[in-house]
Write an enzyme that holds these catalytic residues in place. Sequence first.
Site, short mmCIF file in Angstrom:
data_model
loop_
_atom_site.label_atom_id
_atom_site.label_comp_id
_atom_site.label_asym_id
_atom_site.label_seq_id
_atom_site.Cartn_x
_atom_site.Cartn_y
_atom_site.Cartn_z
N ARG A 36 -8.03 -4.53 -3.11
CA ARG A 36 -7.50 -3.56 -3.67
C ARG A 36 -8.25 -3.19 -5.20
NH1 ARG A 36 -2.28 -2.74 -1.70
NH2 ARG A 36 -1.55 -4.61 -0.89
N CYS A 41 0.79 -1.10 0.00
CA CYS A 41 -0.06 0.13 -0.01
C CYS A 41 1.00 1.20 -0.08
CB CYS A 41 -0.92 0.05 1.12
SG CYS A 41 -1.87 -1.52 1.30
#
Length: 239
Positions: A138, A55
């Site tokens: 995601r 991330c």
Amino acid sequence: MELVEEKVAQILPRIGDKAPAFKAVTTQGEINFPEQFIGSWVILFSHPADFTPVCTTEFMTFATLEEKFAHANCKLVGLSIDGLFSHIAWLRTIKEKIEYKGMKNVEVKFPLIEDITMEVAKKYGMIQPGESSTKAVRAVFLIDPKGIIRALIYYPLSLGRNFDELYRALIGLQTADAFGVATPADWQPGDDVIVPPAGSCGVARDRMEGKDQGLTCYDWFFCTKKLAKETVLETLLKQ
Ligand code: BEZ
């Protein structure tokens, strides 16, 4: 109750749907989505958790590209199942401490939604229990200036996104809207585009006889035309 929660977790907005509405607290203040973004394209994306390495690379990359997306009239909005203070601390750490692939001192200026209750994540099908029931996958939603979902792309927790592809998808959608064409496999601005299929036997015949000038026809249902890169970029990136 369990069954209801399971159902909520399964909701997945589809292409062509109105983007589900919500109000949320973010690192840039409260937002009213999608209402306050009408008139701009938006990429709404989720990530699993703050203070995680994949991330972090994604946020640094997206923040570095924010201006490029803004030129294409596209705003970025992120989300994770973490609280506001965690978001703030993580973004400060990124700016102050992380240097990665030539990116450093990166300031994330786009809003990052706090979603500890998972209210927003559930509306957008970002919780996929087979992958994780506590972290968002995601997810990427490309939403047009009318607030309509135009594309969804989902990645698992372990796979960082390709931001060149997200930009290509945005420009491809905008090109389809602006020029009334479709874009072939691996299309990039400057490549030939696909014209709408022949709508009558006469048009199909004319195309195959080469009467429709400016087209290259591989068969009656499959014709392309040139669309210069400058034309695409001047039209789409004019603001
Ligand atoms: C990461 O962003 O590094 C990550 C987050 C959740 C699971 C696996 C990796």
